[in-house]
Design an enzyme around this catalytic site. Structure first.
Site, PDB file in Angstrom:
ATOM      1  N   HIS A 125       0.859  -1.180   0.000  1.00 25.31           N
ATOM      2  CA  HIS A 125       0.000   0.000   0.000  1.00 25.31           C
ATOM      3  C   HIS A 125       0.896   1.230   0.000  1.00 25.31           C
ATOM      4  O   HIS A 125       2.026   1.194   0.478  1.00 25.31           O
ATOM      5  CB  HIS A 125      -0.863  -0.052   1.278  1.00 25.31           C
ATOM      6  CG  HIS A 125      -1.937   0.965   1.357  1.00 25.31           C
ATOM      7  ND1 HIS A 125      -1.698   2.270   1.706  1.00 25.31           N
ATOM      8  CD2 HIS A 125      -3.282   0.864   1.163  1.00 25.31           C
ATOM      9  CE1 HIS A 125      -2.846   2.929   1.734  1.00 25.31           C
ATOM     10  NE2 HIS A 125      -3.822   2.099   1.408  1.00 25.31           N
ATOM     11  N   ASP A 202       2.722  -5.068   8.226  1.00 25.32           N
ATOM     12  CA  ASP A 202       1.441  -4.377   8.168  1.00 25.32           C
ATOM     13  C   ASP A 202       0.343  -5.436   8.240  1.00 25.32           C
ATOM     14  O   ASP A 202       0.136  -6.210   7.304  1.00 25.32           O
ATOM     15  CB  ASP A 202       1.364  -3.592   6.852  1.00 25.32           C
ATOM     16  CG  ASP A 202      -0.031  -3.062   6.546  1.00 25.32           C
ATOM     17  OD1 ASP A 202      -0.932  -3.209   7.403  1.00 25.32           O
ATOM     18  OD2 ASP A 202      -0.222  -2.511   5.453  1.00 25.32           O
ATOM     19  N   GLN A 205      -4.759  -5.699   6.660  1.00 22.87           N
ATOM     20  CA  GLN A 205      -5.653  -6.532   5.862  1.00 22.87           C
ATOM     21  C   GLN A 205      -5.762  -7.957   6.396  1.00 22.87           C
ATOM     22  O   GLN A 205      -6.726  -8.668   6.098  1.00 22.87           O
ATOM     23  CB  GLN A 205      -5.179  -6.556   4.402  1.00 22.87           C
ATOM     24  CG  GLN A 205      -5.309  -5.235   3.690  1.00 22.87           C
ATOM     25  CD  GLN A 205      -6.755  -4.788   3.530  1.00 22.87           C
ATOM     26  OE1 GLN A 205      -7.664  -5.607   3.385  1.00 22.87           O
ATOM     27  NE2 GLN A 205      -6.978  -3.483   3.567  1.00 22.87           N
ATOM     28  N   LYS A 228     -10.846  -1.996  10.232  1.00 23.36           N
ATOM     29  CA  LYS A 228     -10.849  -3.164   9.346  1.00 23.36           C
ATOM     30  C   LYS A 228     -11.503  -4.372  10.018  1.00 23.36           C
ATOM     31  O   LYS A 228     -11.812  -5.350   9.353  1.00 23.36           O
ATOM     32  CB  LYS A 228      -9.414  -3.549   8.955  1.00 23.36           C
ATOM     33  CG  LYS A 228      -8.573  -2.447   8.339  1.00 23.36           C
ATOM     34  CD  LYS A 228      -8.998  -2.100   6.941  1.00 23.36           C
ATOM     35  CE  LYS A 228      -7.984  -1.142   6.311  1.00 23.36           C
ATOM     36  NZ  LYS A 228      -8.405  -0.691   4.983  1.00 23.36           N
ATOM     37  N   CYS A 366      -4.624   2.342  -3.776  1.00 22.42           N
ATOM     38  CA  CYS A 366      -3.407   2.840  -3.116  1.00 22.42           C
ATOM     39  C   CYS A 366      -2.272   1.823  -3.229  1.00 22.42           C
ATOM     40  O   CYS A 366      -1.482   1.656  -2.303  1.00 22.42           O
ATOM     41  CB  CYS A 366      -3.681   3.176  -1.651  1.00 22.42           C
ATOM     42  SG  CYS A 366      -4.817   4.555  -1.426  1.00 22.42           S
TER      43      CYS A 366
END
Length: 408
Positions: A125, A202, A205, A228, A366
């Site tokens: 991202h 990260d 997600q 999320k 993104c």
């Protein structure tokens, strides 16, 4: 195929927004990778906070302040337990994943020197690219990219070759937001640690689909956003190993993050407050804890199993459409499908779907380097959560067919 044990209709009743109509059609919400919806149980916690004990924390001796402080710190412990983090002060509340990444990037400004190297994956991202570019500009460090293949999987042989004694930090998402690929972060971490490099993952997600055990992964830093995973926007968490959090300087200066202040010298507070300057999103933190309670009550194994059913069904149905191509065909992926129809711009498909009440994301998500890799302007992205149904997927597929007929 093993059928789900979840009571989906009962779960859907927990989400008020799923009852609304968009453009006169029942809402079919398939943009969960951008943000999930919020159950009534979490909304009630937000209302309760502002109705009954809204106060600043860690500062007051009065009852409301103490109640707010207790609820906020209890949420920190819920996060600690959910991610199997060793100590509660290794949980730093942030405004979200981007904040956590920038906090670490800022801290490494005092650690990196010219010629040091940072590795990032090709499927990041933008918020996982730009802070490292800025860091390299400040320090003279060099940014290198772990390549991916046509299936949307990282080329691990190339990763091994990129690693060297110059590598100080490796950054990779646990799951790609644009492709749904689940990356082999355990192997990535082990290889990096073999050469003394730190690893930041990260988890934005991954967190709605995978219950990550951060001690088992042995990751140095891990970031997530509450929105999320059924929580509110504007709050998230950064996990950092204690030894790393002690090495990094504070990201911001202000109240709460200090131990003592004079005009001559300031000393910083202990963890986690060293990185939590100012009044935080108190209600957001408490609601984040409530969202974790909600998802754990349903159970992540059941969630994963059901979402895989949705992924398989949607993939099968969409591929019946002539000219439709799916981007991201990794062997391991979460419930995300990025696709295009030959000769049709993704924005046009998304616009027609919206008229039919179907919410999907269109564009580069993104993640422009991924789109450049596939030589496309963007994709239509349908992302599924545990409150979606196969009937909603049927509406999606019917809508895509209608859009194709109108736009060809």
């Amino acid at each position: 195929m093993i059928q789900t044990v979840l009571d989906i209709q009962a779960i859907r009743k927990d989400f008020p927004i799923l009852n609304r109509k968009v453009n006169g059609k029942p809402l079919v919400y398939l943009d969960n990778a951008a943000t999930s919806q919020t159950p009534q149980q979490v909304i009630d916690v937000i209302v309760d906070y502002y109705s009954n004990y809204n106060a600043n924390i860690h500062r007051g001796v009065h009852t409301l302040s103490q109640q707010a402080t207790d609820a906020y710190e209890q949420a920190r412990i819920k996060i600690q337990k959910h991610f199997n983090i060793a100590k509660p002060y290794e949980v730093i509340f942030t405004s979200g994943t981007t904040h956590g990444i920038n906090l670490v990037a800022n801290g490494f400004s005092s650690i990196l020197k010219k010629g040091d190297e940072i590795l990032v994956s090709a499927m990041e991202h933008h918020s996982n690219i730009v802070p490292w570019q800025m860091l390299c500009e400040r320090t003279g460090a060099i940014l290198k990219v772990i390549p991916m293949n046509q299936d949307g999987e990282l080329v691990m042989e190339e990763y091994s070759q990129l690693l060297s004694s110059k590598t100080k930090l490796v950054f990779c998402n646990h799951v790609s937001n644009a492709l749904g690929t689940i990356n082999p972060i355990k192997k990535i971490i082990e290889k990096a640690h073999g050469l003394g490099a730190a690893v930041l993952v990260d988890g934005a997600q991954a967190s709605p689909h995978i219950k990550a055990d951060l001690q088992e992964l042995d990751v140095d830093f891990y970031t997530v956003s509450a929105h999320k995973m059924c929580g509110p926007t504007g709050v998230g968490m950064l996990y950092g190993k204690e030894e790393w959090l002690k090495k990094l300087p504070p990201y911001q200066g202000g109240g709460e993050m200090i131990a003592e202040v004079t005009f001559e010298k300031t000393t910083y507070a202990d963890l986690p407050h060293k990185f939590e300057a100012g009044t935080p999103n108190i209600c957001g933190g408490i609601a984040f804890g409530a969202a974790l309670d909600y998802m754990n009550l349903i159970g992540f194994d059941a969630i994963s199993q059901y979402e895989n059913e949705l992924l398989e069904y949607a993939t099968e149905q969409l591929l019946t459409i002539d000219g439709l191509k799916i981007y991201g065909t990794a062997a391991k992926k979460t419930s995300v499908i990025s696709f295009n129809i030959e000769g049709i711009h993704p924005y046009d498909i998304g616009s027609i779907l919206d008229k039919l009440g179907v919410a999907v994301r269109t564009g580069h998500h993104c993640a422009q380097p991924i789109m450049d890799f596939f030589k496309i302007p963007g994709t239509v992205r349908a992302s599924f959560s545990f409150y979606n149904t196969k009937e909603e997927i049927d509406v999606l597929v019917s809508g895509v067919k209608r859009a194709k007929a109108m736009l060809e």
